[in-house]
Write a protein that holds these residues in place. Structure first.
Motif, PDB file in Angstrom:
ATOM      1  N   PRO A 105     -67.941  53.649  62.773  1.00 15.33           N
ATOM      2  CA  PRO A 105     -68.162  52.497  61.897  1.00 15.33           C
ATOM      3  C   PRO A 105     -66.984  52.268  60.956  1.00 15.33           C
ATOM      4  O   PRO A 105     -66.307  53.219  60.545  1.00 15.33           O
ATOM      5  N   THR A 106     -66.761  51.013  60.635  1.00 16.72           N
ATOM      6  CA  THR A 106     -65.728  50.656  59.658  1.00 16.72           C
ATOM      7  C   THR A 106     -66.283  50.937  58.262  1.00 16.72           C
ATOM      8  O   THR A 106     -67.495  51.146  58.098  1.00 16.72           O
ATOM      9  N   PRO A 107     -65.441  50.907  57.235  1.00  9.50           N
ATOM     10  CA  PRO A 107     -65.946  51.153  55.877  1.00  9.50           C
ATOM     11  C   PRO A 107     -67.077  50.202  55.458  1.00  9.50           C
ATOM     12  O   PRO A 107     -68.063  50.647  54.856  1.00  9.50           O
ATOM     13  N   ILE A 108     -66.972  48.905  55.775  1.00 12.29           N
ATOM     14  CA  ILE A 108     -68.043  47.973  55.393  1.00 12.29           C
ATOM     15  C   ILE A 108     -69.332  48.309  56.136  1.00 12.29           C
ATOM     16  O   ILE A 108     -70.425  48.225  55.581  1.00 12.29           O
ATOM     17  N   GLN A 109     -69.230  48.740  57.387  1.00 18.40           N
ATOM     18  CA  GLN A 109     -70.418  49.119  58.151  1.00 18.40           C
ATOM     19  C   GLN A 109     -71.036  50.399  57.596  1.00 18.40           C
ATOM     20  O   GLN A 109     -72.257  50.495  57.454  1.00 18.40           O
ATOM     21  N   SER A 110     -70.213  51.372  57.276  1.00 16.70           N
ATOM     22  CA  SER A 110     -70.718  52.643  56.720  1.00 16.70           C
ATOM     23  C   SER A 110     -71.427  52.425  55.392  1.00 16.70           C
ATOM     24  O   SER A 110     -72.407  53.105  55.086  1.00 16.70           O
ATOM     25  N   ALA A 111     -70.924  51.484  54.603  1.00 21.82           N
ATOM     26  CA  ALA A 111     -71.531  51.216  53.307  1.00 21.82           C
ATOM     27  C   ALA A 111     -72.793  50.355  53.431  1.00 21.82           C
ATOM     28  O   ALA A 111     -73.782  50.589  52.738  1.00 21.82           O
ATOM     29  N   ALA A 112     -72.759  49.357  54.314  1.00 23.31           N
ATOM     30  CA  ALA A 112     -73.830  48.373  54.375  1.00 23.31           C
ATOM     31  C   ALA A 112     -75.037  48.796  55.205  1.00 23.31           C
ATOM     32  O   ALA A 112     -76.183  48.571  54.790  1.00 23.31           O
ATOM     33  N   ILE A 113     -74.813  49.368  56.358  1.00 21.25           N
ATOM     34  CA  ILE A 113     -75.923  49.637  57.284  1.00 21.25           C
ATOM     35  C   ILE A 113     -77.024  50.487  56.649  1.00 21.25           C
ATOM     36  O   ILE A 113     -78.202  50.112  56.715  1.00 21.25           O
ATOM     37  N   PRO A 114     -76.710  51.611  56.006  1.00 19.35           N
ATOM     38  CA  PRO A 114     -77.804  52.407  55.410  1.00 19.35           C
ATOM     39  C   PRO A 114     -78.563  51.652  54.314  1.00 19.35           C
ATOM     40  O   PRO A 114     -79.787  51.765  54.211  1.00 19.35           O
ATOM     41  N   LEU A 115     -77.857  50.861  53.514  1.00 23.16           N
ATOM     42  CA  LEU A 115     -78.516  50.110  52.447  1.00 23.16           C
ATOM     43  C   LEU A 115     -79.463  49.058  53.014  1.00 23.16           C
ATOM     44  O   LEU A 115     -80.592  48.888  52.537  1.00 23.16           O
ATOM     45  N   ILE A 116     -79.012  48.341  54.033  1.00 21.55           N
ATOM     46  CA  ILE A 116     -79.852  47.298  54.631  1.00 21.55           C
ATOM     47  C   ILE A 116     -81.050  47.936  55.337  1.00 21.55           C
ATOM     48  O   ILE A 116     -82.177  47.442  55.220  1.00 21.55           O
ATOM     49  N   LEU A 117     -80.832  49.041  56.040  1.00 17.20           N
ATOM     50  CA  LEU A 117     -81.942  49.728  56.692  1.00 17.20           C
ATOM     51  C   LEU A 117     -82.983  50.200  55.678  1.00 17.20           C
ATOM     52  O   LEU A 117     -84.176  50.241  55.972  1.00 17.20           O
ATOM     53  N   ALA A 118     -82.533  50.530  54.476  1.00 17.53           N
ATOM     54  CA  ALA A 118     -83.445  50.971  53.419  1.00 17.53           C
ATOM     55  C   ALA A 118     -84.123  49.802  52.712  1.00 17.53           C
ATOM     56  O   ALA A 118     -84.939  50.007  51.812  1.00 17.53           O
ATOM     57  N   GLY A 119     -83.784  48.573  53.116  1.00 16.64           N
ATOM     58  CA  GLY A 119     -84.443  47.402  52.567  1.00 16.64           C
ATOM     59  C   GLY A 119     -83.792  46.804  51.344  1.00 16.64           C
ATOM     60  O   GLY A 119     -84.376  45.954  50.676  1.00 16.64           O
ATOM     61  N   HIS A 120     -82.572  47.218  51.046  1.00 10.44           N
ATOM     62  CA  HIS A 120     -81.873  46.692  49.876  1.00 10.44           C
ATOM     63  C   HIS A 120     -81.130  45.400  50.206  1.00 10.44           C
ATOM     64  O   HIS A 120     -80.668  45.207  51.322  1.00 10.44           O
ATOM     65  N   ASP A 121     -81.006  44.536  49.210  1.00 11.93           N
ATOM     66  CA  ASP A 121     -80.162  43.358  49.332  1.00 11.93           C
ATOM     67  C   ASP A 121     -78.719  43.807  49.156  1.00 11.93           C
ATOM     68  O   ASP A 121     -78.451  44.828  48.518  1.00 11.93           O
ATOM     69  N   LEU A 122     -77.808  43.022  49.701  1.00 10.73           N
ATOM     70  CA  LEU A 122     -76.418  43.444  49.674  1.00 10.73           C
ATOM     71  C   LEU A 122     -75.502  42.231  49.722  1.00 10.73           C
ATOM     72  O   LEU A 122     -75.765  41.283  50.459  1.00 10.73           O
ATOM     73  N   ILE A 123     -74.449  42.282  48.952  1.00 13.01           N
ATOM     74  CA  ILE A 123     -73.344  41.335  49.078  1.00 13.01           C
ATOM     75  C   ILE A 123     -72.132  42.175  49.427  1.00 13.01           C
ATOM     76  O   ILE A 123     -71.810  43.132  48.718  1.00 13.01           O
ATOM     77  N   GLY A 124     -71.493  41.860  50.544  1.00 15.27           N
ATOM     78  CA  GLY A 124     -70.338  42.635  50.989  1.00 15.27           C
ATOM     79  C   GLY A 124     -69.126  41.745  51.172  1.00 15.27           C
ATOM     80  O   GLY A 124     -69.245  40.608  51.626  1.00 15.27           O
ATOM     81  N   ILE A 125     -67.989  42.279  50.812  1.00 17.09           N
ATOM     82  CA  ILE A 125     -66.730  41.549  50.968  1.00 17.09           C
ATOM     83  C   ILE A 125     -65.764  42.454  51.720  1.00 17.09           C
ATOM     84  O   ILE A 125     -65.579  43.612  51.344  1.00 17.09           O
ATOM     85  N   ALA A 126     -65.175  41.917  52.763  1.00 17.49           N
ATOM     86  CA  ALA A 126     -64.180  42.666  53.532  1.00 17.49           C
ATOM     87  C   ALA A 126     -63.310  41.660  54.276  1.00 17.49           C
ATOM     88  O   ALA A 126     -63.712  40.514  54.507  1.00 17.49           O
ATOM     89  N   GLN A 127     -62.141  42.098  54.669  1.00 17.45           N
ATOM     90  CA  GLN A 127     -61.205  41.229  55.375  1.00 17.45           C
ATOM     91  C   GLN A 127     -61.736  40.860  56.755  1.00 17.45           C
ATOM     92  O   GLN A 127     -62.601  41.531  57.316  1.00 17.45           O
ATOM     93  N   THR A 128     -61.173  39.791  57.303  1.00 16.13           N
ATOM     94  CA  THR A 128     -61.490  39.372  58.660  1.00 16.13           C
ATOM     95  C   THR A 128     -61.186  40.501  59.628  1.00 16.13           C
ATOM     96  O   THR A 128     -60.172  41.182  59.498  1.00 16.13           O
ATOM     97  N   GLY A 129     -62.080  40.698  60.593  1.00  9.59           N
ATOM     98  CA  GLY A 129     -61.855  41.703  61.623  1.00  9.59           C
ATOM     99  C   GLY A 129     -62.305  43.105  61.257  1.00  9.59           C
ATOM    100  O   GLY A 129     -62.018  44.051  61.981  1.00  9.59           O
ATOM    101  N   THR A 130     -63.035  43.248  60.148  1.00 13.26           N
ATOM    102  CA  THR A 130     -63.470  44.585  59.722  1.00 13.26           C
ATOM    103  C   THR A 130     -64.886  44.925  60.148  1.00 13.26           C
ATOM    104  O   THR A 130     -65.379  46.002  59.821  1.00 13.26           O
ATOM    105  N   GLY A 131     -65.549  44.020  60.844  1.00 15.74           N
ATOM    106  CA  GLY A 131     -66.888  44.321  61.347  1.00 15.74           C
ATOM    107  C   GLY A 131     -68.025  43.926  60.426  1.00 15.74           C
ATOM    108  O   GLY A 131     -69.092  44.541  60.460  1.00 15.74           O
ATOM    109  N   LYS A 132     -67.820  42.895  59.623  1.00 19.48           N
ATOM    110  CA  LYS A 132     -68.878  42.463  58.710  1.00 19.48           C
ATOM    111  C   LYS A 132     -70.127  42.010  59.464  1.00 19.48           C
ATOM    112  O   LYS A 132     -71.241  42.316  59.041  1.00 19.48           O
TER     113      LYS A 132
END
Length: 147
Positions: free
Chosen positions: A24-51
């Motif tokens: 996983p990319t850094p945005i995926q590593s940070a976002a996936i567990p939070l979303i799976l846990a039911g949290h809302d999330l705003i993520g910012i990352a460059q194009t091509g990072t797997g948002k």
């Protein structure tokens, strides 16, 4: 942390591997567990990072875990994007990651005939990716079922 450490459905992991993802990319590593846990999330990352995968993979995991009630399919997830190009890109990723799941996805956006979009909605979809304008139009005509 590898993708399998997130506890994603085996069919999703298979599709991720087939898509060529290994770690996983850094945005995926940070976002996936939070979303799976039911949290809302705003993520910012460059194009091509797997948002897209960062939010679509946990959505698909939740849909897969819920299963289907066997009845008519109602929209269970709505992803709204500002342009039809982005809608198409997101839907392409959804189809790739959900290729081994019994889920239906559809797109709704302007600038094209609405007939196939309406037919897809009538046949039932689990996940809808839409632009606001066409979505509001179809909702106003009661062609989208969000029950």
């Amino acid at each position: 942390m590898p993708f399998h450490a997130f506890g994603l459905d085996a069919n999703i992991l298979k599709a991720v591997q087939e898509a060529g993802y290994t770690e996983p990319t850094p945005i995926q590593s940070a976002a996936i567990p939070l979303i799976l846990a039911g949290h809302d999330l705003i993520g910012i990352a460059q194009t091509g990072t797997g948002k897209t995968a960062a939010f679509v993979l946990p959505i698909l995991a939740k849909l897969a875990a819920q299963g289907s009630n066997g009845g008519p399919r109602n929209i269970r997830t709505l992803i709204v994007a500002p342009t039809r190009e982005l809608v198409a890109q997101i839907e392409e990723n959804v189809r790739a990651y959900a290729r081994h799941l019994p889920l239906r996805a559809a797109t709704v956006y302007g600038g094209v005939s609405e007939r196939p979009q309406i037919e897809a909605l009538r046949s039932g979809v689990d996940l809808l990716v839409a632009t606001p304008g066409r979505l509001l139009d179809l909702m106003g005509r009661r062609l989208c079922n969000f029950s």
